[in-house]
Design an enzyme around this catalytic site. Structure first.
Site, PDB file in Angstrom:
ATOM      1  N   TYR A   1     -12.773  44.218  32.706  1.00  0.00           N
ATOM      2  CA  TYR A   1     -12.265  43.822  31.475  1.00  0.00           C
ATOM      3  C   TYR A   1     -12.058  44.930  30.722  1.00  0.00           C
ATOM      4  O   TYR A   1     -12.439  45.991  30.793  1.00  0.00           O
ATOM      5  CB  TYR A   1     -13.184  42.901  30.808  1.00  0.00           C
TER       6      TYR A   1
ATOM      7  N   ARG B   1     -31.511  40.067  10.655  1.00  0.00           N
ATOM      8  CA  ARG B   1     -31.316  41.099  11.851  1.00  0.00           C
ATOM      9  C   ARG B   1     -32.153  41.035  12.910  1.00  0.00           C
ATOM     10  O   ARG B   1     -31.515  41.152  14.162  1.00  0.00           O
ATOM     11  CB  ARG B   1     -30.982  42.313  11.483  1.00  0.00           C
TER      12      ARG B   1
ATOM     13  N   ASP C   1     -21.215  40.873  34.744  1.00  0.00           N
ATOM     14  CA  ASP C   1     -20.726  40.095  33.704  1.00  0.00           C
ATOM     15  C   ASP C   1     -19.964  38.704  34.385  1.00  0.00           C
ATOM     16  O   ASP C   1     -19.152  38.662  35.297  1.00  0.00           O
ATOM     17  CB  ASP C   1     -19.369  41.052  33.338  1.00  0.00           C
TER      18      ASP C   1
ATOM     19  N   LYS D   1     -15.772  32.787  25.073  1.00  0.00           N
ATOM     20  CA  LYS D   1     -14.979  32.440  26.054  1.00  0.00           C
ATOM     21  C   LYS D   1     -15.570  31.011  26.698  1.00  0.00           C
ATOM     22  O   LYS D   1     -15.836  29.996  25.767  1.00  0.00           O
ATOM     23  CB  LYS D   1     -14.777  33.128  27.684  1.00  0.00           C
TER      24      LYS D   1
HETATM   25  C1  LIG Z   1     -13.631  38.777  26.580  1.00  0.00           C
HETATM   26  C2  LIG Z   1     -14.410  39.357  27.736  1.00  0.00           C
HETATM   27  C3  LIG Z   1     -15.295  40.401  27.333  1.00  0.00           C
HETATM   28  C4  LIG Z   1     -15.549  41.103  25.871  1.00  0.00           C
HETATM   29  O1  LIG Z   1     -15.879  39.854  24.955  1.00  0.00           O
HETATM   30  P1  LIG Z   1     -15.845  39.801  23.547  1.00  0.00           P
HETATM   31  O2  LIG Z   1     -16.340  38.692  23.117  1.00  0.00           O
HETATM   32  O3  LIG Z   1     -14.214  39.780  23.352  1.00  0.00           O
HETATM   33  O4  LIG Z   1     -16.286  41.164  22.849  1.00  0.00           O
HETATM   34  C5  LIG Z   1     -16.106  40.814  28.377  1.00  0.00           C
HETATM   35  N1  LIG Z   1     -15.934  40.624  29.624  1.00  0.00           N
HETATM   36  C6  LIG Z   1     -15.049  39.626  30.007  1.00  0.00           C
HETATM   37  C7  LIG Z   1     -15.146  39.390  31.324  1.00  0.00           C
HETATM   38  C8  LIG Z   1     -14.301  38.999  29.003  1.00  0.00           C
HETATM   39  O5  LIG Z   1     -13.338  38.010  29.561  1.00  0.00           O
END
Ligand SMILES: *Cc1c(COP(=O)(O)O)cnc(C)c1O
Length: 410
Positions: free
Chosen positions: A127, A59, A201, A226
């Site tokens: 998002y 952890r 982000d 992603k």
């Molecule tokens: C998918 C996504 C998230 C969230 O990520 P998870 O891995 O699904 O928790 C946050 N910001 C953007 C721009 C995303 O496309």
């Protein structure tokens, strides 16, 4: 945009953070273990004194997570690290924490930066789950939040005047799902003048196409689910920061004590995926551009939002802020929900699914899928219309993707 811009990351993507153990294994093993044994109390003491490459419990950290953190920090902080080295500074200038999901990373970045009594200014389009976290959950912890349309300098200055207790500004560029860009350097200048941090982000662009830390941002967050992993096999997240103190003292504890850690196998897979990121982004740029141009010329399409198109209102900003325009496209089909739904039902090659950044093409309807929880009026104000489609252009032959879209548009 040029080949060399992406290729400068190729070596780091493959070699940074790689584990070289005593057995000489060429590819790092998966350290599928919950705990680590100590030879004796002297080893325990060395661990307590901060000995390198020493672990106690997964952890806290484990080798696969540490390797991935170093690789990502190296890419996001590329120039900052080069500059520090050139100046003879060997202290870490950029570091990363790896989380079990993108949302775990985003919530930790936000809660690590703002505490009860503080205010957070966020972009209006976000998002869907981030939107929910900012709007619904942060106020439950005593952190007030407000939204600033497109985070333009005027709107941002007004927001700061209204909320002098602002501790951070949160943004996505390109934004999910509309592809609107934010001028990161301009936001940084204003935020820093008000002693606030900037969190970006960077999921859509990846460090290959955009490095917010080099533009002055304090924290970058990713859904590594992603493009970073790229193969759709796992969920993951990352926080990368040039503010080492903020990362170590405020954000780091949130992963250890909330416990939103990724498994060794998921870190191992993400590390593997990351090795081809520069190469993949190069082709996502090419395919993205070809598909965007096809859509723009099609009579059943009302508009196409792709930063690489000259018609894109922020094309100049895209050129100066990004090293390529990627594989994400937002467009509106004629006929509202009906038109969108017919089009999506006819697709054969492109998969109707949320998520993005995979080697294969994914397509979705934000108003009923990723952003379905957002009230219709807010969706309308932020450009998430009933005819809006979000397309994650994959690495198939662009001709085949276009042929599929063409037949579905009828
Ligand atoms: C998918 C996504 C998230 C969230 O990520 P998870 O891995 O699904 O928790 C946050 N910001 C953007 C721009 C995303 O496309």
């Amino acid at each position: 945009m040029t080949k060399s811009k992406h290729q400068k990351f190729a070596t780091a993507a493959i070699h940074a953070g790689e584990i070289h153990d005593a057995q000489g294994t060429h590819i790092a093993p998966i350290y599928q273990t919950s705990t680590f044994t100590f030879k004796d109390m002297a080893a325990v003491e060395a661990y307590s004194d901060g000995a390198e490459n020493s672990y106690i419990y997964s952890r806290g950290s484990h080798p696969n997570r540490a390797a991935l953190a170093e690789k990502l920090a190296t890419l996001e902080g590329y120039q900052l690290i080069q500059d520090a080295k050139a100046a003879g500074n060997n202290e870490p200038v950029v570091a990363a924490e790896i989380f079990g999901t993108g949302m775990a990373a985003i919530s930790a970045a936000l809660l690590g930066t703002a505490q009860a009594g503080d205010h957070v200014i966020a972009q209006d389009v976000l998002y869907g789950s981030t939107d929910h976290f900012v709007k619904e959950l942060m106020p439950q912890y005593g952190i007030t939040t407000s939204r600033a349309k497109d985070l333009t300098p005027e709107v941002l200055e007004e927001a700061f005047a209204e909320h002098p207790n602002t501790k951070c500004v949160f943004l996505e560029s390109p934004a999910n799902p509309t592809m609107i860009l934010v001028d990161i350097a301009a936001v940084v200048e204003i935020a820093h003048a008000h002693n606030a941090k900037v969190i970006v982000d960077n999921t859509f662009a990846t460090p290959i196409l955009q490095r917010p830390l080099e533009l002055g941002a304090d924290v970058v967050v990713h859904s590594t689910t992603k493009y970073i992993n790229g193969h759709g096999t796992l969920l993951g997240g990352a926080v990368i920061s040039s503010d080492i103190q903020l990362l170590e003292e405020k954000i780091g504890p949130l992963i250890r004590f909330f416990g939103s850690v990724p498994s060794p196998f998921d870190c191992w897979l993400t590390n593997l995926g990351l090795k081809t990121l520069p190469l993949r982004m190069q082709q996502h740029n090419i395919n993205g551009m070809q598909v965007a141009q096809f859509l723009e010329a099609h009579k059943s399409i009302n508009f196409v939002n792709y930063p690489g198109l000259e018609s894109f209102p922020q094309h100049e900003l895209a050129k100066s802020q990004m090293d390529g325009f990627g594989g994400m496209i937002a467009f509106e089909v004629a006929g509202g929900y009906e038109g969108a739904s017919k089009f999506l039902d006819r697709l054969k090659l492109c998969s109707l699914a949320v998520s993005l950044g995979n080697v294969d093409t994914l397509i979705e309807h934000p108003a009923s899928m990723t952003h379905g929880d957002i009230e219709p009026e807010i969706r309308a104000q932020t450009g998430i219309s009933d005819g809006l489609i979000r397309l994650s252009v994959g690495l198939e032959s662009a001709e085949d993707i276009i042929a599929d879209l063409d037949q579905a548009l009828g």
